[in-house]
Design a protein around this motif. Structure first.
Motif, mmCIF file in Angstrom:
data_model
loop_
_atom_site.group_PDB
_atom_site.id
_atom_site.type_symbol
_atom_site.label_atom_id
_atom_site.label_comp_id
_atom_site.label_asym_id
_atom_site.label_seq_id
_atom_site.Cartn_x
_atom_site.Cartn_y
_atom_site.Cartn_z
ATOM 1 N N ASN A 177 -12.965 -3.980 10.541
ATOM 2 C CA ASN A 177 -12.164 -3.169 9.625
ATOM 3 C C ASN A 177 -10.963 -2.552 10.341
ATOM 4 O O ASN A 177 -10.674 -1.380 10.182
ATOM 5 C CB ASN A 177 -13.008 -2.075 8.964
ATOM 6 C CG ASN A 177 -14.077 -2.649 8.077
ATOM 7 O OD1 ASN A 177 -13.944 -3.773 7.612
ATOM 8 N ND2 ASN A 177 -15.130 -1.894 7.857
ATOM 9 N N ARG A 181 -10.058 -6.356 -9.193
ATOM 10 C CA ARG A 181 -8.985 -6.005 -8.259
ATOM 11 C C ARG A 181 -8.794 -4.507 -8.407
ATOM 12 O O ARG A 181 -8.645 -3.995 -9.526
ATOM 13 C CB ARG A 181 -7.705 -6.754 -8.612
ATOM 14 C CG ARG A 181 -6.566 -6.550 -7.655
ATOM 15 C CD ARG A 181 -5.305 -7.306 -8.084
ATOM 16 N NE ARG A 181 -5.541 -8.650 -8.570
ATOM 17 C CZ ARG A 181 -5.635 -9.746 -7.811
ATOM 18 N NH1 ARG A 181 -5.538 -9.638 -6.505
ATOM 19 N NH2 ARG A 181 -5.828 -10.921 -8.348
ATOM 20 N N THR A 212 -8.632 -8.178 1.213
ATOM 21 C CA THR A 212 -7.772 -7.006 1.125
ATOM 22 C C THR A 212 -6.355 -7.431 1.487
ATOM 23 O O THR A 212 -6.150 -8.362 2.267
ATOM 24 C CB THR A 212 -8.222 -5.872 2.075
ATOM 25 O OG1 THR A 212 -8.188 -6.349 3.422
ATOM 26 C CG2 THR A 212 -9.606 -5.384 1.717
ATOM 27 N N THR A 213 -5.374 -6.740 0.895
ATOM 28 C CA THR A 213 -3.967 -6.971 1.208
ATOM 29 C C THR A 213 -3.264 -5.624 1.275
ATOM 30 O O THR A 213 -3.859 -4.586 0.952
ATOM 31 C CB THR A 213 -3.281 -7.852 0.133
ATOM 32 O OG1 THR A 213 -3.416 -7.227 -1.138
ATOM 33 C CG2 THR A 213 -3.903 -9.250 0.093
ATOM 34 N N ARG A 259 -6.964 -0.904 -6.445
ATOM 35 C CA ARG A 259 -6.000 -0.399 -5.458
ATOM 36 C C ARG A 259 -6.341 1.041 -5.110
ATOM 37 O O ARG A 259 -6.662 1.840 -5.975
ATOM 38 C CB ARG A 259 -4.585 -0.496 -6.017
ATOM 39 C CG ARG A 259 -3.529 0.003 -5.075
ATOM 40 C CD ARG A 259 -2.140 -0.386 -5.553
ATOM 41 N NE ARG A 259 -1.112 0.221 -4.756
ATOM 42 C CZ ARG A 259 -0.753 -0.193 -3.534
ATOM 43 N NH1 ARG A 259 -1.353 -1.225 -3.005
ATOM 44 N NH2 ARG A 259 0.200 0.412 -2.876
ATOM 45 N N GLU A 260 -6.247 1.339 -3.824
ATOM 46 C CA GLU A 260 -6.467 2.727 -3.371
ATOM 47 C C GLU A 260 -5.340 3.610 -3.852
ATOM 48 O O GLU A 260 -4.207 3.223 -3.907
ATOM 49 C CB GLU A 260 -6.508 2.775 -1.841
ATOM 50 C CG GLU A 260 -7.843 2.383 -1.300
ATOM 51 C CD GLU A 260 -7.918 2.572 0.190
ATOM 52 O OE1 GLU A 260 -7.872 3.734 0.635
ATOM 53 O OE2 GLU A 260 -8.037 1.576 0.891
ATOM 54 N N ASP A 304 -4.875 -3.126 3.653
ATOM 55 C CA ASP A 304 -6.208 -2.775 3.133
ATOM 56 C C ASP A 304 -6.168 -1.796 1.965
ATOM 57 O O ASP A 304 -7.123 -1.075 1.719
ATOM 58 C CB ASP A 304 -7.108 -2.217 4.246
ATOM 59 C CG ASP A 304 -7.439 -3.259 5.286
ATOM 60 O OD1 ASP A 304 -7.373 -4.461 4.958
ATOM 61 O OD2 ASP A 304 -7.776 -2.879 6.405
ATOM 62 N N ARG A 305 -5.075 -1.782 1.217
ATOM 63 C CA ARG A 305 -4.984 -0.887 0.057
ATOM 64 C C ARG A 305 -5.311 -1.607 -1.253
ATOM 65 O O ARG A 305 -5.686 -0.965 -2.225
ATOM 66 C CB ARG A 305 -3.612 -0.238 -0.005
ATOM 67 C CG ARG A 305 -3.375 0.691 1.195
ATOM 68 C CD ARG A 305 -2.104 1.475 1.094
ATOM 69 N NE ARG A 305 -1.972 2.275 -0.103
ATOM 70 C CZ ARG A 305 -2.552 3.458 -0.309
ATOM 71 N NH1 ARG A 305 -3.327 3.972 0.600
ATOM 72 N NH2 ARG A 305 -2.341 4.117 -1.424
ATOM 73 N N ASN A 306 -5.156 -2.918 -1.291
ATOM 74 C CA ASN A 306 -5.514 -3.715 -2.468
ATOM 75 C C ASN A 306 -6.784 -4.489 -2.152
ATOM 76 O O ASN A 306 -6.841 -5.206 -1.151
ATOM 77 C CB ASN A 306 -4.401 -4.708 -2.820
ATOM 78 C CG ASN A 306 -3.183 -4.027 -3.393
ATOM 79 O OD1 ASN A 306 -3.290 -3.210 -4.289
ATOM 80 N ND2 ASN A 306 -2.027 -4.363 -2.854
ATOM 81 N N HIS A 307 -7.781 -4.357 -3.011
ATOM 82 C CA HIS A 307 -9.074 -4.999 -2.790
ATOM 83 C C HIS A 307 -9.357 -5.959 -3.930
ATOM 84 O O HIS A 307 -9.171 -5.617 -5.105
ATOM 85 C CB HIS A 307 -10.188 -3.943 -2.738
ATOM 86 C CG HIS A 307 -9.948 -2.894 -1.714
ATOM 87 N ND1 HIS A 307 -10.464 -2.981 -0.447
ATOM 88 C CD2 HIS A 307 -9.246 -1.734 -1.765
ATOM 89 C CE1 HIS A 307 -10.093 -1.908 0.241
ATOM 90 N NE2 HIS A 307 -9.356 -1.145 -0.543
ATOM 91 N N ASN A 338 -13.447 2.922 -0.107
ATOM 92 C CA ASN A 338 -13.812 2.040 1.006
ATOM 93 C C ASN A 338 -15.314 2.065 1.288
ATOM 94 O O ASN A 338 -15.922 1.016 1.500
ATOM 95 C CB ASN A 338 -13.028 2.390 2.269
ATOM 96 C CG ASN A 338 -11.623 1.857 2.224
ATOM 97 O OD1 ASN A 338 -11.366 0.785 1.697
ATOM 98 N ND2 ASN A 338 -10.694 2.621 2.753
ATOM 99 N N TYR A 395 -14.323 -11.483 -0.654
ATOM 100 C CA TYR A 395 -13.733 -10.144 -0.609
ATOM 101 C C TYR A 395 -12.482 -10.218 0.241
ATOM 102 O O TYR A 395 -12.541 -10.658 1.395
ATOM 103 C CB TYR A 395 -14.752 -9.155 -0.034
ATOM 104 C CG TYR A 395 -14.230 -7.747 0.144
ATOM 105 C CD1 TYR A 395 -13.536 -7.099 -0.867
ATOM 106 C CD2 TYR A 395 -14.449 -7.050 1.327
ATOM 107 C CE1 TYR A 395 -13.075 -5.812 -0.710
ATOM 108 C CE2 TYR A 395 -14.000 -5.756 1.494
ATOM 109 C CZ TYR A 395 -13.316 -5.141 0.464
ATOM 110 O OH TYR A 395 -12.853 -3.859 0.626
#
Length: 184
Positions: A7, A181, A129-130, A183-184, A133-136, A108, A127
Motif C-alpha cells: 500500500n 467505483r 486504485t488510481t 472516490r475518497e 489511491d483516491r479512486n477505487h 481505506n 481491485y
C-alpha cells in the motif's frame, strides 16, 4: 532485513526458521507447486491471511458454512427482507469488524477488510486504485445469485453512506457480480 512495498508504504521483513511436521510440509509444498509460487510466498500468504483476518474472524462472529446453504437461505427471502438484512449488518456489524481488523473505520480500512474477506472466501475479484489511491474500483464475482448481488450492493451503499464520502459511489450489478467505483 529486506524492504517490501505494501500500500505504498515500505514495510520491513525478517527471516525466521520454522519447523513443520513432514506431512504438513509436504502438503504445503504440493500446494505451492500447484499455484506456481514459492513455498515462501505461500507461507507469507498464509501468515498474512491469519494476521489480517483469521485471528479476529471468530471473535467478530464470523463462521464457516457451506455456500450452497447460504444461497438457499438467501433465495427464500423477499427483496425487502434482503435490503433490511443488508442495512442491519452494515449498521451493526461492519464498523465493529473494520475497527477490530484495522483499528480504524474509514474508506481505506473498510476496503482492506473487504479484500481480506474476499481472499479468505475464495471469491474471484479485481481491485484497482488510481489517482494516487483516491479512486477505487472493486469487482466481485460471487456466483451466488441475484439476491446476493442485491445484498452486497445495499450493504456497501449503507457503509459508504455512513462514511460520508464526497461523491456518490457508482454500482454495476448482475446476477453473480457486484462492482463499484468509489472516490475518497
Amino acid at each position: 532485513m529486506e524492504k517490501i512495498e505494501k500500500n505504498n508504504k515500505s514495510v520491513g521483513s525478517t527471516s525466521i526458521t520454522l519447523r513443520f511436521r513432514n506431512d504438513i510440509l509436504n502438503k504445503l509444498k504440493h500446494e505451492a507447486v500447484q499455484k506456481r509460487i514459492s513455498l515462501n510466498t505461500l507461507a507469507t500468504q498464509v501468515f498474512s491471511t491469519h494476521a489480517e483476518y483469521d485471528a479476529y474472524a471468530s471473535t467478530s462472529g464470523m463462521i464457516s458454512i457451506p455456500k450452497s446453504l447460504l444461497i438457499s437461505m438467501m433465495n427464500r427471502l423477499e427483496e425487502g427482507a434482503v435490503e433490511k438484512l443488508s442495512e442491519h449488518i452494515a449498521k451493526n456489524e461492519m464498523k465493529d469488524l473494520t475497527l477490530l481488523l484495522r483499528g480504524e473505520h474509514n474508506l481505506n480500512s473498510f476496503l482492506q477488510t473487504i479484500e481480506s474477506w474476499l481472499r479468505v472466501s475464495g471469491f474471484q475479484y479485481s481491485y484497482h486504485t488510481t489517482d494516487h489511491d483516491r479512486n477505487h474500483r472493486l469487482v466481485i464475482q460471487h456466483e451466488m445469485g441475484r439476491r446476493w448481488s442485491l445484498y452486497f450492493e445495499k450493504l456497501f451503499r449503507y457503509v459508504f453512506a455512513e462514511l460520508s464520502l464526497a461523491s456518490e459511489p457508482e454500482f454495476e450489478v448482475t446476477d453473480n457480480i457486484i462492482a463499484f467505483r468509489v472516490r475518497e
